[in-house]
Motif scaffolding. Structure first.
Motif, mmCIF file in Angstrom:
data_model
loop_
_atom_site.group_PDB
_atom_site.id
_atom_site.type_symbol
_atom_site.label_atom_id
_atom_site.label_comp_id
_atom_site.label_asym_id
_atom_site.label_seq_id
_atom_site.Cartn_x
_atom_site.Cartn_y
_atom_site.Cartn_z
ATOM 1 N N TYR A 1 0.220 -1.291 -10.752
ATOM 2 C CA TYR A 1 -0.200 -2.632 -10.343
ATOM 3 C C TYR A 1 0.995 -3.338 -9.702
ATOM 4 N N LEU A 2 0.959 -3.539 -8.401
ATOM 5 C CA LEU A 2 2.026 -4.249 -7.712
ATOM 6 C C LEU A 2 1.467 -5.536 -7.115
ATOM 7 N N HIS A 3 2.050 -6.657 -7.483
ATOM 8 C CA HIS A 3 1.544 -7.960 -7.033
ATOM 9 C C HIS A 3 2.579 -8.700 -6.197
ATOM 10 N N ASP A 4 2.083 -9.369 -5.179
ATOM 11 C CA ASP A 4 2.862 -10.323 -4.386
ATOM 12 C C ASP A 4 2.143 -11.658 -4.543
ATOM 13 N N LYS A 5 2.547 -12.418 -5.552
ATOM 14 C CA LYS A 5 1.816 -13.648 -5.866
ATOM 15 C C LYS A 5 2.056 -14.747 -4.845
ATOM 16 N N SER A 6 3.193 -14.713 -4.152
ATOM 17 C CA SER A 6 3.441 -15.727 -3.138
ATOM 18 C C SER A 6 2.509 -15.561 -1.950
ATOM 19 N N GLU B 1 12.121 -2.465 -7.425
ATOM 20 C CA GLU B 1 11.790 -2.380 -6.005
ATOM 21 C C GLU B 1 11.273 -3.699 -5.449
ATOM 22 N N GLY B 2 11.404 -4.762 -6.245
ATOM 23 C CA GLY B 2 11.092 -6.100 -5.756
ATOM 24 C C GLY B 2 9.659 -6.550 -5.934
ATOM 25 N N TRP B 3 8.890 -5.837 -6.770
ATOM 26 C CA TRP B 3 7.493 -6.205 -6.997
ATOM 27 C C TRP B 3 7.304 -6.829 -8.373
ATOM 28 N N ILE B 4 6.238 -7.592 -8.527
ATOM 29 C CA ILE B 4 5.809 -8.080 -9.837
ATOM 30 C C ILE B 4 4.825 -7.067 -10.402
ATOM 31 N N TRP B 5 5.050 -6.621 -11.651
ATOM 32 C CA TRP B 5 4.075 -5.751 -12.306
ATOM 33 C C TRP B 5 2.890 -6.616 -12.709
ATOM 34 N N ARG C 1 0.833 -1.210 0.000
ATOM 35 C CA ARG C 1 0.000 0.000 0.000
ATOM 36 C C ARG C 1 0.862 1.253 0.000
ATOM 37 N N ASP C 2 1.883 1.253 0.838
ATOM 38 C CA ASP C 2 2.704 2.447 0.990
ATOM 39 C C ASP C 2 3.682 2.652 -0.164
ATOM 40 N N ALA C 3 3.890 1.614 -0.978
ATOM 41 C CA ALA C 3 4.784 1.745 -2.137
ATOM 42 C C ALA C 3 4.092 2.358 -3.346
ATOM 43 N N LEU C 4 2.775 2.289 -3.394
ATOM 44 C CA LEU C 4 2.043 2.629 -4.611
ATOM 45 C C LEU C 4 2.165 4.097 -5.015
ATOM 46 N N GLU C 5 1.805 5.004 -4.124
ATOM 47 C CA GLU C 5 1.797 6.414 -4.508
ATOM 48 C C GLU C 5 3.202 6.954 -4.788
ATOM 49 N N PRO C 6 4.216 6.652 -3.955
ATOM 50 C CA PRO C 6 5.561 7.112 -4.311
ATOM 51 C C PRO C 6 6.032 6.598 -5.669
ATOM 52 N N MET C 7 5.666 5.344 -6.002
ATOM 53 C CA MET C 7 6.056 4.808 -7.300
ATOM 54 C C MET C 7 5.337 5.536 -8.423
#
Length: 229
Positions: A210-215, A155-159, A119-125
């Motif tokens: 769109y940032l996903h953490d599929k695990s 930044e370690g996320w899946i698009w 959540r906190d990564a979205l707006e800065p990105m």
């Protein structure tokens, strides 16, 4: 009386400001555990109509929680109950006085550190990608999509989508069907984003994250106007 580019930009900005007010009320009064995605969606619709005079959405309401936040826009995932320790995505396309907004936010219930992190990564990105776009606003949709995807991955996320945005305008805007690639921020769009649309005005764009953490089976989403400050 003809409309100027400045008038059009002002209308889009006003529509987004109204969407911001709607989302503020959604966050403060509706987001809570124990109800289903569909029930929350219905409550969002009722709030929009009763409190904000909202009668029309230019795209379907997206209200999804947990694993449903990984679903593509076109999908219709099964209904689920929002948990005490959950993530909720709301994506709306409200039409205010014939002007479209497209606004999306992610909310976290509970104290899960990874959910809070997305959540906190979205707006800065979003702002980081916008800054790169501003350096060369005549770039193609494909170039901006590549920037968005690589920024997330760095930044370690899946698009989590095949697009990073699309046009927006007066309702109904220039048709954005899947065969109209030039109207999307996507890998196949080799057209400059600084292009005049069929209405004779410069195309205005929404930037989506769109940032996903599929695990962990959840994702985050954020969107708002890119080309209107």
């Amino acid at each position: 009386m003809s409309m100027s580019e400045a008038d059009r930009v002002a209308h889009l900005k006003e529509a987004q400001n109204k969407a911001i007010a709607l989302f503020k009320e959604i966050e403060e009064t509706l987001i809570r555990p124990g109800l289903s995605d569909k029930t929350l969606s219905a409550e969002v619709a009722a709030l929009g109509k009763e409190r904000h005079g909202l009668e029309t959405h230019w795209h379907k309401r997206i209200v999804r929680s947990g694993p449903n936040t990984l679903a593509a826009y076109k999908d219709n995932p099964p209904d689920r109950i929002i948990g005490e320790d959950d993530v909720v995505v709301v994506d709306l396309g409200p039409v205010f006085e014939k002007w479209e907004a497209d606004f999306g936010r992610t909310y976290v219930l509970g104290n899960d550190e990874r959910k809070i992190k997305v959540r906190d990564a979205l707006e800065p990105m979003w702002h980081k990608i916008k800054a790169k776009y501003r350096q060369r606003p005549d770039m193609t949709g494909a170039e901006l999509y590549s920037i968005a995807k690589s920024t997330a991955e760095a930044e370690g996320w899946i698009w989590g989508a095949h697009i990073a945005g699309h046009i927006v305008g007066s309702f109904p805007h220039e048709r954005i069907a899947h065969d109209q690639i030039a109207l999307y921020i996507t890998e196949a769009n080799t057209t400059s984003m600084a292009t005049v649309g069929k209405d004779g005005f410069m195309r205005q764009w929404i930037l989506e994250i769109y940032l996903h953490d599929k695990s962990r089976e959840f994702g985050g989403f954020f969107e708002q106007l890119l080309t209107v400050d």
